[in-house]
Design a protein around this motif. Structure first.
Motif, PDB file in Angstrom:
ATOM      1  N   PHE A   1     -21.527 -33.234 -40.768  1.00  0.00           N
ATOM      2  CA  PHE A   1     -22.069 -31.879 -40.747  1.00  0.00           C
ATOM      3  C   PHE A   1     -22.713 -31.585 -39.389  1.00  0.00           C
ATOM      4  O   PHE A   1     -22.400 -30.586 -38.742  1.00  0.00           O
ATOM      5  CB  PHE A   1     -23.093 -31.711 -41.876  1.00  0.00           C
ATOM      6  CG  PHE A   1     -23.670 -30.327 -41.956  1.00  0.00           C
ATOM      7  CD1 PHE A   1     -22.985 -29.316 -42.615  1.00  0.00           C
ATOM      8  CD2 PHE A   1     -24.893 -30.029 -41.371  1.00  0.00           C
ATOM      9  CE1 PHE A   1     -23.508 -28.030 -42.683  1.00  0.00           C
ATOM     10  CE2 PHE A   1     -25.418 -28.744 -41.436  1.00  0.00           C
ATOM     11  CZ  PHE A   1     -24.726 -27.747 -42.094  1.00  0.00           C
ATOM     12  N   LEU A   2     -23.609 -32.462 -38.949  1.00  0.00           N
ATOM     13  CA  LEU A   2     -24.351 -32.226 -37.705  1.00  0.00           C
ATOM     14  C   LEU A   2     -23.453 -32.223 -36.472  1.00  0.00           C
ATOM     15  O   LEU A   2     -23.773 -31.561 -35.480  1.00  0.00           O
ATOM     16  CB  LEU A   2     -25.467 -33.259 -37.553  1.00  0.00           C
ATOM     17  CG  LEU A   2     -26.588 -33.150 -38.585  1.00  0.00           C
ATOM     18  CD1 LEU A   2     -27.585 -34.294 -38.413  1.00  0.00           C
ATOM     19  CD2 LEU A   2     -27.290 -31.793 -38.510  1.00  0.00           C
ATOM     20  N   ASP A   3     -22.333 -32.939 -36.531  1.00  0.00           N
ATOM     21  CA  ASP A   3     -21.377 -32.935 -35.410  1.00  0.00           C
ATOM     22  C   ASP A   3     -20.774 -31.551 -35.184  1.00  0.00           C
ATOM     23  O   ASP A   3     -20.214 -31.279 -34.129  1.00  0.00           O
ATOM     24  CB  ASP A   3     -20.250 -33.941 -35.651  1.00  0.00           C
ATOM     25  CG  ASP A   3     -20.681 -35.375 -35.381  1.00  0.00           C
ATOM     26  OD1 ASP A   3     -21.768 -35.581 -34.784  1.00  0.00           O
ATOM     27  OD2 ASP A   3     -19.939 -36.297 -35.785  1.00  0.00           O
ATOM     28  N   LYS A   4     -20.896 -30.673 -36.169  1.00  0.00           N
ATOM     29  CA  LYS A   4     -20.325 -29.326 -36.075  1.00  0.00           C
ATOM     30  C   LYS A   4     -21.394 -28.258 -35.842  1.00  0.00           C
ATOM     31  O   LYS A   4     -21.152 -27.070 -36.041  1.00  0.00           O
ATOM     32  CB  LYS A   4     -19.539 -29.014 -37.353  1.00  0.00           C
ATOM     33  CG  LYS A   4     -18.325 -29.906 -37.546  1.00  0.00           C
ATOM     34  CD  LYS A   4     -17.688 -29.685 -38.895  1.00  0.00           C
ATOM     35  CE  LYS A   4     -16.418 -30.456 -39.102  1.00  0.00           C
ATOM     36  NZ  LYS A   4     -16.510 -31.881 -38.946  1.00  0.00           N
ATOM     37  N   VAL A   5     -22.586 -28.684 -35.418  1.00  0.00           N
ATOM     38  CA  VAL A   5     -23.691 -27.754 -35.185  1.00  0.00           C
ATOM     39  C   VAL A   5     -24.125 -27.837 -33.724  1.00  0.00           C
ATOM     40  O   VAL A   5     -24.427 -28.923 -33.222  1.00  0.00           O
ATOM     41  CB  VAL A   5     -24.901 -28.080 -36.102  1.00  0.00           C
ATOM     42  CG1 VAL A   5     -26.056 -27.140 -35.830  1.00  0.00           C
ATOM     43  CG2 VAL A   5     -24.496 -28.019 -37.571  1.00  0.00           C
ATOM     44  N   ASP A   6     -24.144 -26.680 -33.047  1.00  0.00           N
ATOM     45  CA  ASP A   6     -24.622 -26.621 -31.667  1.00  0.00           C
ATOM     46  C   ASP A   6     -26.140 -26.749 -31.626  1.00  0.00           C
ATOM     47  O   ASP A   6     -26.824 -26.369 -32.586  1.00  0.00           O
ATOM     48  CB  ASP A   6     -24.238 -25.283 -31.020  1.00  0.00           C
ATOM     49  CG  ASP A   6     -22.846 -25.286 -30.423  1.00  0.00           C
ATOM     50  OD1 ASP A   6     -22.261 -26.384 -30.261  1.00  0.00           O
ATOM     51  OD2 ASP A   6     -22.335 -24.193 -30.111  1.00  0.00           O
ATOM     52  N   PRO A   7     -26.685 -27.228 -30.489  1.00  0.00           N
ATOM     53  CA  PRO A   7     -28.144 -27.213 -30.317  1.00  0.00           C
ATOM     54  C   PRO A   7     -28.640 -25.764 -30.360  1.00  0.00           C
ATOM     55  O   PRO A   7     -27.862 -24.827 -30.140  1.00  0.00           O
ATOM     56  CB  PRO A   7     -28.359 -27.811 -28.931  1.00  0.00           C
ATOM     57  CG  PRO A   7     -27.078 -28.474 -28.573  1.00  0.00           C
ATOM     58  CD  PRO A   7     -25.993 -27.789 -29.348  1.00  0.00           C
ATOM     59  N   PRO A   8     -29.922 -25.563 -30.620  1.00  0.00           N
ATOM     60  CA  PRO A   8     -30.447 -24.188 -30.703  1.00  0.00           C
ATOM     61  C   PRO A   8     -30.173 -23.393 -29.415  1.00  0.00           C
ATOM     62  O   PRO A   8     -30.325 -23.908 -28.316  1.00  0.00           O
ATOM     63  CB  PRO A   8     -31.951 -24.382 -30.902  1.00  0.00           C
ATOM     64  CG  PRO A   8     -32.101 -25.774 -31.418  1.00  0.00           C
ATOM     65  CD  PRO A   8     -30.959 -26.562 -30.866  1.00  0.00           C
ATOM     66  N   ASN A   9     -29.771 -22.122 -29.598  1.00  0.00           N
ATOM     67  CA  ASN A   9     -29.574 -21.245 -28.440  1.00  0.00           C
ATOM     68  C   ASN A   9     -30.897 -20.538 -28.117  1.00  0.00           C
ATOM     69  O   ASN A   9     -31.947 -20.887 -28.666  1.00  0.00           O
ATOM     70  CB  ASN A   9     -28.422 -20.256 -28.679  1.00  0.00           C
ATOM     71  CG  ASN A   9     -28.688 -19.310 -29.838  1.00  0.00           C
ATOM     72  OD1 ASN A   9     -29.815 -19.098 -30.275  1.00  0.00           O
ATOM     73  ND2 ASN A   9     -27.617 -18.714 -30.351  1.00  0.00           N
ATOM     74  N   MET A  10     -30.856 -19.537 -27.244  1.00  0.00           N
ATOM     75  CA  MET A  10     -32.082 -18.840 -26.821  1.00  0.00           C
ATOM     76  C   MET A  10     -32.815 -18.185 -27.987  1.00  0.00           C
ATOM     77  O   MET A  10     -34.027 -18.036 -27.948  1.00  0.00           O
ATOM     78  CB  MET A  10     -31.753 -17.778 -25.764  1.00  0.00           C
ATOM     79  CG  MET A  10     -31.367 -18.377 -24.437  1.00  0.00           C
ATOM     80  SD  MET A  10     -30.879 -17.174 -23.164  1.00  0.00           S
ATOM     81  CE  MET A  10     -31.756 -15.719 -23.578  1.00  0.00           C
ATOM     82  N   ASP A  11     -32.083 -17.794 -29.027  1.00  0.00           N
ATOM     83  CA  ASP A  11     -32.689 -17.155 -30.197  1.00  0.00           C
ATOM     84  C   ASP A  11     -33.110 -18.178 -31.257  1.00  0.00           C
ATOM     85  O   ASP A  11     -33.632 -17.801 -32.299  1.00  0.00           O
ATOM     86  CB  ASP A  11     -31.714 -16.167 -30.833  1.00  0.00           C
ATOM     87  CG  ASP A  11     -31.377 -15.020 -29.894  1.00  0.00           C
ATOM     88  OD1 ASP A  11     -32.268 -14.580 -29.157  1.00  0.00           O
ATOM     89  OD2 ASP A  11     -30.213 -14.579 -29.908  1.00  0.00           O
ATOM     90  N   GLY A  12     -32.861 -19.453 -30.988  1.00  0.00           N
ATOM     91  CA  GLY A  12     -33.177 -20.495 -31.949  1.00  0.00           C
ATOM     92  C   GLY A  12     -32.083 -20.740 -32.964  1.00  0.00           C
ATOM     93  O   GLY A  12     -32.224 -21.592 -33.837  1.00  0.00           O
ATOM     94  N   CYS A  13     -30.982 -19.994 -32.856  1.00  0.00           N
ATOM     95  CA  CYS A  13     -29.870 -20.182 -33.791  1.00  0.00           C
ATOM     96  C   CYS A  13     -29.176 -21.515 -33.511  1.00  0.00           C
ATOM     97  O   CYS A  13     -28.945 -21.879 -32.357  1.00  0.00           O
ATOM     98  CB  CYS A  13     -28.853 -19.060 -33.654  1.00  0.00           C
ATOM     99  SG  CYS A  13     -29.441 -17.465 -34.258  1.00  0.00           S
ATOM    100  N   LYS A  14     -28.868 -22.226 -34.569  1.00  0.00           N
ATOM    101  CA  LYS A  14     -28.051 -23.430 -34.507  1.00  0.00           C
ATOM    102  C   LYS A  14     -26.698 -23.024 -35.079  1.00  0.00           C
ATOM    103  O   LYS A  14     -26.528 -22.939 -36.293  1.00  0.00           O
ATOM    104  CB  LYS A  14     -28.678 -24.550 -35.333  1.00  0.00           C
ATOM    105  CG  LYS A  14     -30.039 -24.985 -34.828  1.00  0.00           C
ATOM    106  CD  LYS A  14     -30.635 -26.038 -35.746  1.00  0.00           C
ATOM    107  CE  LYS A  14     -32.022 -26.425 -35.297  1.00  0.00           C
ATOM    108  NZ  LYS A  14     -32.635 -27.401 -36.225  1.00  0.00           N
TER     109      LYS A  14
END
Length: 121
Positions: free
Chosen positions: A17-30
């Protein structure tokens, strides 16, 4: 009918699951980078079933989603992206509240498009 999600993912399932999640962007979205369904939500294969990625993230961190609640990507918390799996951007709401917010979000997006077109003209 909703699929009951397991709260106790194995290490291997969590790593997948985590391998398919980007680090947080400027808005905090993962943002989810895996498969998507036609509505724009992330999709994850868990124990042979296709499930919504933001629901997997919520269930893993907070426990089961009650049958009488929906998960909303809350604009007030910095998010309207259907691909976001940051549980701090999600909120349990009634289906009626989720629908009301969906309508408000559509109107907001439409107003942005109108203003952008006016600026270009």
């Amino acid at each position: 009918m909703r699929i009951k999600l397991p709260q106790d993912m194995t290490r291997w399932e969590l790593r997948r699951f985590l391998d398919k999640v980007d680090p947080p962007n400027m808005d905090g979205c993962k943002l989810w980078t895996g498969a998507e369904i036609s509505g724009g939500y992330g999709q994850f294969k868990l124990r042979g079933r296709s499930v919504l990625a933001h629901r997997v993230a919520w269930t893993h961190e907070n426990g089961p989603i009650p049958d009488d609640r929906d998960l909303d990507h809350n604009f007030a918390r910095g998010c309207r992206s259907k691909l976001c799996v940051n549980t701090a951007h999600l909120e349990l709401v009634t289906p009626a509240e989720n629908q009301r917010r969906r309508v408000v979000a559509r109107r907001w997006r439409a107003s942005i498009q109108v203003w952008t077109e006016l600026d270009e003209g």
